[in-house]
Design a protein around this motif. Structure first.
Motif, PDB file in Angstrom:
ATOM      1  N   CYS A  70       0.796  -1.240   0.000  1.00 56.80           N
ATOM      2  CA  CYS A  70       0.000   0.000   0.000  1.00 56.80           C
ATOM      3  C   CYS A  70       0.824   1.284   0.000  1.00 56.80           C
ATOM      4  CB  CYS A  70      -0.977  -0.009   1.178  1.00 56.80           C
ATOM      5  SG  CYS A  70      -0.161   0.143   2.785  1.00 56.80           S
ATOM      6  N   HIS A  71       2.155   1.173  -0.162  1.00 59.33           N
ATOM      7  CA  HIS A  71       2.990   2.386  -0.201  1.00 59.33           C
ATOM      8  C   HIS A  71       4.254   2.072  -1.003  1.00 59.33           C
ATOM      9  CE1 HIS A  71       4.942   5.957   2.177  1.00 59.33           C
ATOM     10  NE2 HIS A  71       5.716   5.655   1.144  1.00 59.33           N
ATOM     11  N   THR A  72       4.271   2.484  -2.278  1.00 59.27           N
ATOM     12  CA  THR A  72       5.490   2.331  -3.080  1.00 59.27           C
ATOM     13  C   THR A  72       5.706   3.569  -3.950  1.00 59.27           C
ATOM     14  OG1 THR A  72       4.806   1.454  -5.258  1.00 59.27           O
ATOM     15  CG2 THR A  72       4.791  -0.118  -3.411  1.00 59.27           C
ATOM     16  N   HIS A  73       6.969   3.719  -4.340  1.00 60.77           N
ATOM     17  CA  HIS A  73       7.361   4.737  -5.332  1.00 60.77           C
ATOM     18  C   HIS A  73       8.002   3.961  -6.484  1.00 60.77           C
ATOM     19  CE1 HIS A  73       7.348   7.925  -2.026  1.00 60.77           C
ATOM     20  NE2 HIS A  73       7.491   6.819  -1.320  1.00 60.77           N
ATOM     21  N   LEU A  74       7.290   2.966  -6.965  1.00 61.32           N
ATOM     22  CA  LEU A  74       7.849   1.948  -7.852  1.00 61.32           C
ATOM     23  C   LEU A  74       8.221   2.442  -9.239  1.00 61.32           C
ATOM     24  CD1 LEU A  74       7.286  -1.563  -7.760  1.00 61.32           C
ATOM     25  CD2 LEU A  74       6.021  -0.736  -9.713  1.00 61.32           C
ATOM     26  N   ILE A 139       1.070   2.994  -6.195  1.00 62.63           N
ATOM     27  CA  ILE A 139       2.267   3.622  -6.779  1.00 62.63           C
ATOM     28  C   ILE A 139       2.097   5.140  -6.754  1.00 62.63           C
ATOM     29  CG2 ILE A 139       3.715   3.859  -8.830  1.00 62.63           C
ATOM     30  CD1 ILE A 139       2.850   1.030  -9.664  1.00 62.63           C
ATOM     31  N   LYS A 140       3.120   5.810  -6.226  1.00 68.60           N
ATOM     32  CA  LYS A 140       3.076   7.269  -6.114  1.00 68.60           C
ATOM     33  C   LYS A 140       3.879   7.928  -7.231  1.00 68.60           C
ATOM     34  CE  LYS A 140       3.380   6.559  -1.105  1.00 68.60           C
ATOM     35  NZ  LYS A 140       1.987   6.696  -0.704  1.00 68.60           N
ATOM     36  N   SER A 141       3.473   9.146  -7.587  1.00 72.08           N
ATOM     37  CA  SER A 141       4.327   9.981  -8.432  1.00 72.08           C
ATOM     38  C   SER A 141       5.306  10.690  -7.489  1.00 72.08           C
ATOM     39  CB  SER A 141       3.468  10.979  -9.213  1.00 72.08           C
ATOM     40  OG  SER A 141       2.850  11.889  -8.317  1.00 72.08           O
ATOM     41  N   LEU A 240      -0.437  10.726   4.141  1.00 74.30           N
ATOM     42  CA  LEU A 240       0.715  11.594   4.432  1.00 74.30           C
ATOM     43  C   LEU A 240       1.952  10.816   4.874  1.00 74.30           C
ATOM     44  CD1 LEU A 240       1.497  14.637   4.648  1.00 74.30           C
ATOM     45  CD2 LEU A 240       0.863  14.527   7.058  1.00 74.30           C
ATOM     46  N   HIS A 241       3.134  11.211   4.332  1.00 76.09           N
ATOM     47  CA  HIS A 241       4.429  10.795   4.883  1.00 76.09           C
ATOM     48  C   HIS A 241       4.617  11.657   6.142  1.00 76.09           C
ATOM     49  CE1 HIS A 241       5.134   9.187   0.859  1.00 76.09           C
ATOM     50  NE2 HIS A 241       6.262   8.666   1.254  1.00 76.09           N
ATOM     51  N   ALA A 242       4.471  11.041   7.309  1.00 75.80           N
ATOM     52  CA  ALA A 242       4.374  11.840   8.532  1.00 75.80           C
ATOM     53  C   ALA A 242       5.396  11.433   9.596  1.00 75.80           C
ATOM     54  CB  ALA A 242       2.965  11.690   9.115  1.00 75.80           C
ATOM     55  N   ASP A 263       1.898   7.575   7.233  1.00 78.75           N
ATOM     56  CA  ASP A 263       2.929   6.582   6.963  1.00 78.75           C
ATOM     57  C   ASP A 263       4.289   6.994   7.538  1.00 78.75           C
ATOM     58  OD1 ASP A 263       0.672   6.519   5.243  1.00 78.75           O
ATOM     59  OD2 ASP A 263       1.738   5.341   3.754  1.00 78.75           O
ATOM     60  N   HIS A 264       5.066   6.019   7.974  1.00 78.96           N
ATOM     61  CA  HIS A 264       6.384   6.143   8.642  1.00 78.96           C
ATOM     62  C   HIS A 264       6.190   6.219  10.161  1.00 78.96           C
ATOM     63  CE1 HIS A 264       9.174   6.236   5.312  1.00 78.96           C
ATOM     64  NE2 HIS A 264       8.434   7.125   4.692  1.00 78.96           N
ATOM     65  N   LEU A 265       5.869   7.437  10.688  1.00 76.86           N
ATOM     66  CA  LEU A 265       5.471   7.618  12.093  1.00 76.86           C
ATOM     67  C   LEU A 265       6.562   7.357  13.131  1.00 76.86           C
ATOM     68  CD1 LEU A 265       1.975   5.834  11.920  1.00 76.86           C
ATOM     69  CD2 LEU A 265       2.477   8.253  11.541  1.00 76.86           C
ATOM     70  N   THR A 315       6.431  -1.954   1.430  1.00 77.04           N
ATOM     71  CA  THR A 315       7.863  -1.967   1.072  1.00 77.04           C
ATOM     72  C   THR A 315       8.451  -0.569   0.964  1.00 77.04           C
ATOM     73  OG1 THR A 315       7.442  -1.922  -1.308  1.00 77.04           O
ATOM     74  CG2 THR A 315       7.643  -4.114  -0.264  1.00 77.04           C
ATOM     75  N   ASP A 316       7.604   0.442   0.630  1.00 72.75           N
ATOM     76  CA  ASP A 316       8.105   1.802   0.372  1.00 72.75           C
ATOM     77  C   ASP A 316       9.128   1.782  -0.765  1.00 72.75           C
ATOM     78  OD1 ASP A 316       8.448   4.538   0.626  1.00 72.75           O
ATOM     79  OD2 ASP A 316       9.762   4.429   2.377  1.00 72.75           O
ATOM     80  N   CYS A 317       9.020   0.806  -1.653  1.00 71.11           N
ATOM     81  CA  CYS A 317       9.992   0.642  -2.742  1.00 71.11           C
ATOM     82  C   CYS A 317      10.332   1.994  -3.377  1.00 71.11           C
ATOM     83  CB  CYS A 317       9.419  -0.316  -3.796  1.00 71.11           C
ATOM     84  SG  CYS A 317      10.414  -0.392  -5.293  1.00 71.11           S
TER      85      CYS A 317
HETATM   86 ZN   LIG Z   1       7.389   6.801   0.762  1.00 71.08          ZN
END
Ligand SMILES: [Zn+2]
Length: 403
Positions: A70-74, A139-141, A240-242, A263-265, A315-317
């Motif tokens: 649920c969180h990648t920058h693939l 997948i994030k931009s 949010l990347h928080a 996310d992160h926290l 994975t936060d790939c």
């Molecule tokens: Zn990230």
């Protein structure tokens, strides 16, 4: 009762219900009709007249829902292996910046890449995720940082679902970093984000959600608030990347916007977790980045448990801080580094991950009516999935009842 397909003699980790439970069914059966789960339960309870177009004996193997990252920058171009090497040789961040490294190098490579080149580089990473049972990927931009290149990243991300049997959810992360050309005018970039970039992306239907990087080295809470106001006005959910490097109260900020996830926290305090609990915001743990950056601030796992905040794992790939394409290793890291339990690790890539993407009604557990996305493993227990490192026991991956 007729099924298109019937899996028998399986150990089903249904992940159904609330709280830290796997919901195991021994000697289980799972029936599929039109790509959806039509029966899930014990073989003994199968109706006597049950028939199937295709019947698979699972020989006691474990079946989980297809994994959800649920969180990648693939989707990005280039790689940062040389920068990794330079750092190990003792180069400073300044040296690397002077040599043209860091996020700017990924932005440059991504901007320059054609759709086709970007897709083929990204497919290698997607294939690695799928080889470990992933059926849904976010997948994030965020490596384009101007409208055309952000749109290209999201367009390529969406196109991957036409080349592979996988579902893709896209997230606009224009507020990832300041592009090099905006160094001297942050306000102009945030203005452009809200007035041009985000509306254009929304108009083209390229994003399912909007994310931002709230950090002293990225965007302030006030700047994130502007982006989120804009997302809300366009009807897009936020995440949010928080609080990854410092506590800017990003978790509470995300919660105040009813964010899908924070996310992160690593630096989130109890007030932040309490706000997330109240808003129904999922906590996404990213142990790959924690490991790669040699972080020592463990995210508030026990506080999340106490407040009943669902915990996803991803994975936060990404090329800078988590070049990881193994959900199983991410589970192992969540267990070893964060002391998450086996049940929590599995929930992290299934039920809670689906909730973090706003699609729990449709997937994330083995329940009647949900998509039949499955991972069939050559193991008998959930612990045997989380325990090994660098071993992939996937037997078969089922997407929408096929595979
Ligand atoms: Zn990230």
């Amino acid at each position: 009762m007729h099924f298109d397909r019937l899996f028998v003699n399986a150990r089903l980790a249904t992940m159904a219900g609330r709280g830290p439970i796997v919901g195991l069914i021994d000697r289980g059966a799972l029936g599929v009709r039109e790509g959806r789960i039509a029966y899930v339960g014990s073989m003994a309870d199968l109706p006597e007249d049950a028939s199937a177009g295709e019947k698979t004996d699972c020989l006691g193997r474990l079946i989980t829902p297809g994994l959800i990252d649920c969180h990648t920058h693939l989707v990005y171009a280039g790689d940062r292996a040389r920068e990794f090497e330079r750092r190990l040789e003792g180069a400073s961040y300044e040296d690397i910046a002077t040599e043209g490294g860091g996020i700017v190098s990924t932005v440059r490579a991504t901007r320059a890449a054609s759709d086709e080149a970007l897709a083929s580089e990204s497919l290698r990473r997607l294939d690695a995720l799928m080889a470990e049972g992933v059926t849904t990927v976010e997948i994030k931009s965020g490596y384009g940082l101007e409208t055309g290149s952000e749109a290209k990243q999201l367009r390529v991300a969406r196109s991957l679902a036409t080349r592979r049997a996988v579902d893709i959810k896209t997230t606009f992360l224009g507020a990832h970093a300041l592009p090099p050309e905006a160094r001297n005018d942050r306000k102009a970039y945030v203005d452009a984000l809200c007035q041009e970039m985000l509306p254009a992306i929304a108009r083209q239907g390229l994003a399912d959600a909007v994310d931002a990087f709230c950090e002293s080295i990225a965007f302030s809470p006030a700047e994130v608030g502007r982006v989120f106001d804009c997302a809300k006005s366009l009807g897009l959910p936020v995440k949010l990347h928080a609080d990854q490097l410092t506590n800017l109260h990003g978790a509470a900020l995300a919660a105040s916007y009813g964010a899908l996830s924070a996310d992160h926290l690593e630096h989130t305090d109890e007030d932040g977790v309490a706000a997330m609990a109240k808003a129904g915001t999922v906590a996404v743990m990213l142990p790959g980045a924690f490991y790669f950056l040699r972080d020592t601030n463990v995210p508030p796992i026990e506080t999340c448990r106490r407040h009943g905040v669902p915990m996803a794992i991803a994975t936060d790939c990404n090329p800078g801080s988590s070049p990881l394409t193994s959900p199983l290793l991410a589970m192992n890291m969540a267990a070893t580094l964060f002391r998450m339990t086996v049940a929590e690790c599995l929930i992290g890539f299934t039920r809670a991950a689906a909730q973090a993407l706003g699609c729990l009604a449709d997937r994330g557990t083995l329940e009647i009516g949900k998509r039949c996305d499955l991972a069939i493993w050559n193991v008998e227990t959930p612990a045997a999935l989380v325990y090994p490192m660098g071993h992939d026991p996937l037997e078969r991956r089922i997407f929408g009842g096929r595979g």
